[in-house]
Design an enzyme around this catalytic site. Structure first.
Site, PDB file in Angstrom:
ATOM      1  N   LYS A   9     -28.925   3.330   0.314  1.00 36.14           N
ATOM      2  CA  LYS A   9     -30.064   4.015   0.394  1.00 36.14           C
ATOM      3  C   LYS A   9     -31.101   2.847   0.181  1.00 36.14           C
ATOM      4  O   LYS A   9     -31.499   2.414  -1.044  1.00 36.14           O
ATOM      5  CB  LYS A   9     -30.190   4.980  -0.556  1.00 36.14           C
ATOM      6  CG  LYS A   9     -29.120   6.271  -0.094  1.00 36.14           C
ATOM      7  CD  LYS A   9     -29.297   7.338  -1.362  1.00 36.14           C
ATOM      8  CE  LYS A   9     -28.236   8.460  -1.045  1.00 36.14           C
ATOM      9  NZ  LYS A   9     -28.344   9.536  -1.963  1.00 36.14           N
ATOM     10  N   LYS A  64     -36.845   8.903   0.044  1.00 32.80           N
ATOM     11  CA  LYS A  64     -36.962   9.836  -0.943  1.00 32.80           C
ATOM     12  C   LYS A  64     -37.067   9.234  -2.543  1.00 32.80           C
ATOM     13  O   LYS A  64     -37.496   9.768  -3.353  1.00 32.80           O
ATOM     14  CB  LYS A  64     -35.983  10.979  -1.172  1.00 32.80           C
ATOM     15  CG  LYS A  64     -34.411  10.276  -1.089  1.00 32.80           C
ATOM     16  CD  LYS A  64     -33.865   9.853  -2.574  1.00 32.80           C
ATOM     17  CE  LYS A  64     -32.605   9.311  -2.481  1.00 32.80           C
ATOM     18  NZ  LYS A  64     -32.250   9.142  -3.828  1.00 32.80           N
TER      19      LYS A  64
END
Length: 331
Positions: free
Chosen positions: A106, A192
């Protein structure tokens, strides 16, 4: 089947255990001899995942690249995002032509502002899109390693490949849902982290639930707008990969980005927070990439821009909130 996991950090090891629990023969690859010996000889990873006393017997490890991927039908990549390209390039000629490559990473590559799907496919010599998949969701390593029920989304340009990976990792406590929105999944997983830094900062500064909810909502709005502008599906951001991961990352002390932000909120500098956290959280290099992406796509990123000011100029939480939301937030 035989599955290789490149990278034996906490998440790579926890997911390796998921794959082993699903009945696969799992070969972990790590550079550190201590980690290789621990997994291979004692069935544990005392360095990166000490919470697991004993890993499944169908998990082993090697430091040899060719041995790691030999015969693997799925090759899982769980390497630190900023080092993925250099670590993967030597594997390019070794991975079978019909193997599926799955990214657990990520982040946004700092030097190029590229997503991890782009980095992986380029590093592996132009890997076809239909042989690539990415996994993202609310997957705190320690909880997955403890076999607590959770799920995630696996996305591939070829839905059949997504289902293939989902079946390979299916256990009684872990479920993957198939999607073809690779861009949306990648952006959910990386963007995020910036929101988690901001939410953690409010917590560290002593603000409560209302403030955290406000910041999280603003962050979600920015994520959706950026994602749609980049070609993603809005619904991806409202599922496990988006809202699900956002909730877990913004609410748990097990989240590295949340904890890093909390330390900033307590008054620590970026350097001090990195020292306490034993490294920089992925959201730190991603923040500038989010701001740059917003500018290139014409999407406002007030929260990410405020966090960039925190990281570059050291402003406190009250000033961060003022820049992100407007108004005077002095307590």
């Amino acid at each position: 089947m035989r599955i290789a996991v490149l990278g034996a950090g906490a998440w790579g090891t926890a997911f390796g255990q998921v794959l082993a629990d699903a009945g696969n023969d799992v070969m972990m690859w790590a550079r550190e001899p201590q980690i290789v010996e621990g997994i291979r000889d004692r069935h544990c990873n005392e360095v990166r995942l000490p919470s697991v006393g004993r890993l499944p017997v169908n998990m082993t490890a090697t430091g040899d690249r060719a041995q790691a991927v030999e015969g693997a039908r799925i090759v899982v990549v769980a390497i630190a995002a900023q080092h993925a390209r250099e670590a993967l390039e030597p594997f390019a000629p070794m991975i079978a032509q019909d193997a599926v490559v799955v990214s657990l990473m990520k982040g946004i590559e700092r030097s190029t502002d590229k997503r991890m799907d782009q980095v992986v496919r380029e590093a592996l010599g132009g890997l076809p899109a239909e042989r690539f998949a990415a996994i993202s969701g609310p997957n705190l390593s320690r909880e997955v390693a403890a076999r607590e029920p959770t799920g995630a989304v696996v996305a591939s340009a070829d839905l059949a490949v997504a289902y293939f990976v989902a079946q390979a990792a299916a256990t009684r406590y872990f479920k993957l849902y198939a999607s073809d929105d690779v861009i949306g999944l990648e952006l959910c997983g990386s963007l995020k982290n910036v929101v988690a830094l901001a939410v953690g900062m409010t917590r560290g500064a002593g603000y409560g639930e209302n403030t955290a909810a406000m910041v999280q909502s603003e962050g979600l709005s920015e994520l959706v707008q950026l994602g749609v502008a980049a070609g993603a599906k809005a619904e991806t951001f409202y599922g496990l990969a988006g809202v699900g991961d956002l909730i877990a990352t913004c609410a748990s002390p097990l989240s590295r980005n949340y904890t890093f932000g909390a330390n900033l909120g307590k008054g620590l500098s970026v350097e001090q927070a990195a020292k306490v956290s034993d490294g920089v959280a992925e959201g730190v290099p991603t923040t500038a990439a989010v701001v740059a992406m917003g500018k290139s796509l014409g999407v406002p990123t007030s929260l990410a821009s405020a966090m960039q000011t925190v990281l570059e100029e050291g402003i406190d939480c009250a000033r961060m909130l003022e820049q992100a939301m407007g108004g005077d937030w002095e307590r």
